[in-house]
Enzyme design. Structure first.
Site, PDB file in Angstrom:
ATOM      1  N   ASP A   1      18.127  52.561 -72.762  1.00  0.00           N
ATOM      2  CA  ASP A   1      17.027  52.178 -71.879  1.00  0.00           C
ATOM      3  C   ASP A   1      15.742  52.540 -72.611  1.00  0.00           C
ATOM      4  O   ASP A   1      15.346  53.706 -72.647  1.00  0.00           O
ATOM      5  CB  ASP A   1      17.128  52.929 -70.557  1.00  0.00           C
TER       6      ASP A   1
ATOM      7  N   ASN B   1      12.119  41.584 -76.676  1.00  0.00           N
ATOM      8  CA  ASN B   1      12.560  40.503 -75.803  1.00  0.00           C
ATOM      9  C   ASN B   1      12.877  40.977 -74.393  1.00  0.00           C
ATOM     10  O   ASN B   1      12.776  40.207 -73.440  1.00  0.00           O
ATOM     11  CB  ASN B   1      13.794  39.827 -76.395  1.00  0.00           C
TER      12      ASN B   1
ATOM     13  N   TYR C   1       4.501  40.425 -62.269  1.00  0.00           N
ATOM     14  CA  TYR C   1       5.037  39.885 -63.521  1.00  0.00           C
ATOM     15  C   TYR C   1       3.915  39.325 -64.384  1.00  0.00           C
ATOM     16  O   TYR C   1       3.845  39.594 -65.589  1.00  0.00           O
ATOM     17  CB  TYR C   1       6.052  38.795 -63.203  1.00  0.00           C
TER      18      TYR C   1
ATOM     19  N   ALA D   1       0.761  40.074 -64.381  1.00  0.00           N
ATOM     20  CA  ALA D   1      -0.070  41.159 -64.912  1.00  0.00           C
ATOM     21  C   ALA D   1       0.612  41.842 -66.086  1.00  0.00           C
ATOM     22  O   ALA D   1      -0.032  42.188 -67.087  1.00  0.00           O
ATOM     23  CB  ALA D   1      -0.373  42.167 -63.810  1.00  0.00           C
TER      24      ALA D   1
ATOM     25  N   LYS E   1       2.708  40.503 -68.180  1.00  0.00           N
ATOM     26  CA  LYS E   1       2.694  39.626 -69.347  1.00  0.00           C
ATOM     27  C   LYS E   1       1.279  39.434 -69.906  1.00  0.00           C
ATOM     28  O   LYS E   1       1.100  39.247 -71.119  1.00  0.00           O
ATOM     29  CB  LYS E   1       3.324  38.277 -68.999  1.00  0.00           C
TER      30      LYS E   1
END
Length: 252
Positions: free
Chosen positions: A62, A89, A153, A155, A157
């Site tokens: 993690d 990724n 999401y 924000a 990215k």
């Protein structure tokens, strides 16, 4: 592109057990990388990918935690100690309408999409080849063209876009390049992970393809060549770039 573009190189791909990460890891292996370390939290998925090519090395970790970043660094050190390519990724999308925000969802999205790349890059930076190293981040068109219900999401990215440009400026004196891709809709299991059934996913893609100027939703095979291309030595003048792969949706 030569069949051995990444000969004798070591590559790390986060979120390497499924989707874009899986295909990316195998692409680097096929292009000659001697070691492709894939990370994720599901060992069974990582093992499935590792069974497909001898260069792929699974590391269950993690990377939003210091211990996970350390585990990846130890794997790199055990295989020569020099990292050539780092691909961020791992990512997660969660619906997050503003009138129903869940604190745990907010933390999950920001941890995976933002904290993970920050911690892992900081930990691996001393091992990254300098000059000559390359970092590629998998972002999203939502980072610059978001839609309602996905503000957390989007924000995260947008932050990835900022990291890309900031790191590119910071690491350029070391000869390390940093770039990102920003896909639009791509056929992966991310939609099922958000609770959509097969018919719902099919309906979503049928709807959105009518909004895509090129008329179709992306496939993983549309994405991975851009990741390897940005990482290869032939792209040595390319840094700080965010390549949008959305079939022209930004045009509308």
């Amino acid at each position: 592109m030569s069949d051995k573009t990444f000969a004798e190189q070591t590559v790390v791909v986060t979120g390497g057990g499924t989707g874009i990460g899986r295909a990316t890891a195998l692409a680097f292996a096929e292009l000659g990388a001697s070691t492709v370390i894939i990370t994720g939290r599901r060992p069974e998925r990582l093992a499935e990918v590792a069974a497909l090519h001898p260069a792929v090395v699974p590391v269950t970790a993690d990377v939003t935690l210091a211990a996970g970043a350390d585990a990846v660094a130890e794997a790199v050190q055990a295989r020569g100690g020099t990292l050539d390519v780092l691909v961020h990724n791992a990512g997660v999308f969660r619906f997050s309408p503003l009138d129903a925000l869940d604190a745990d969802v907010v933390r999950e999205v920001l941890d995976i999409n933002l904290t993970g790349p920050l911690l892992l890059t900081g930990r691996l930076l001393p091992l990254l080849r300098s000059p000559g190293g390359s970092i590629v981040l998998v972002s999203s068109r939502a980072g610059h063209n978001p839609s309602p219900g996905g503000s957390v999401y989007a924000a995260s990215k947008a932050a990835v876009h900022s990291l890309t440009r900031s790191w590119a400026a910071e690491l350029a004196p070391r000869g390390i390049r940093v770039n990102a891709i920003a896909p639009g809709f791509v056929r992966t299991d991310a939609y099922a992970a958000n609770g959509l059934g097969p018919e719902q996913v099919a309906g979503l893609f049928e709807h959105v393809k009518n909004e895509i100027p090129l008329g179709r939703v992306g496939d993983v095979a549309d994405i991975t060549p851009w990741i390897t291309r940005l990482a290869e030595p032939a792209s040595e003048l390319v840094t700080g770039q965010i390549i949008t792969l959305d079939g022209g949706m930004d045009l509308s």
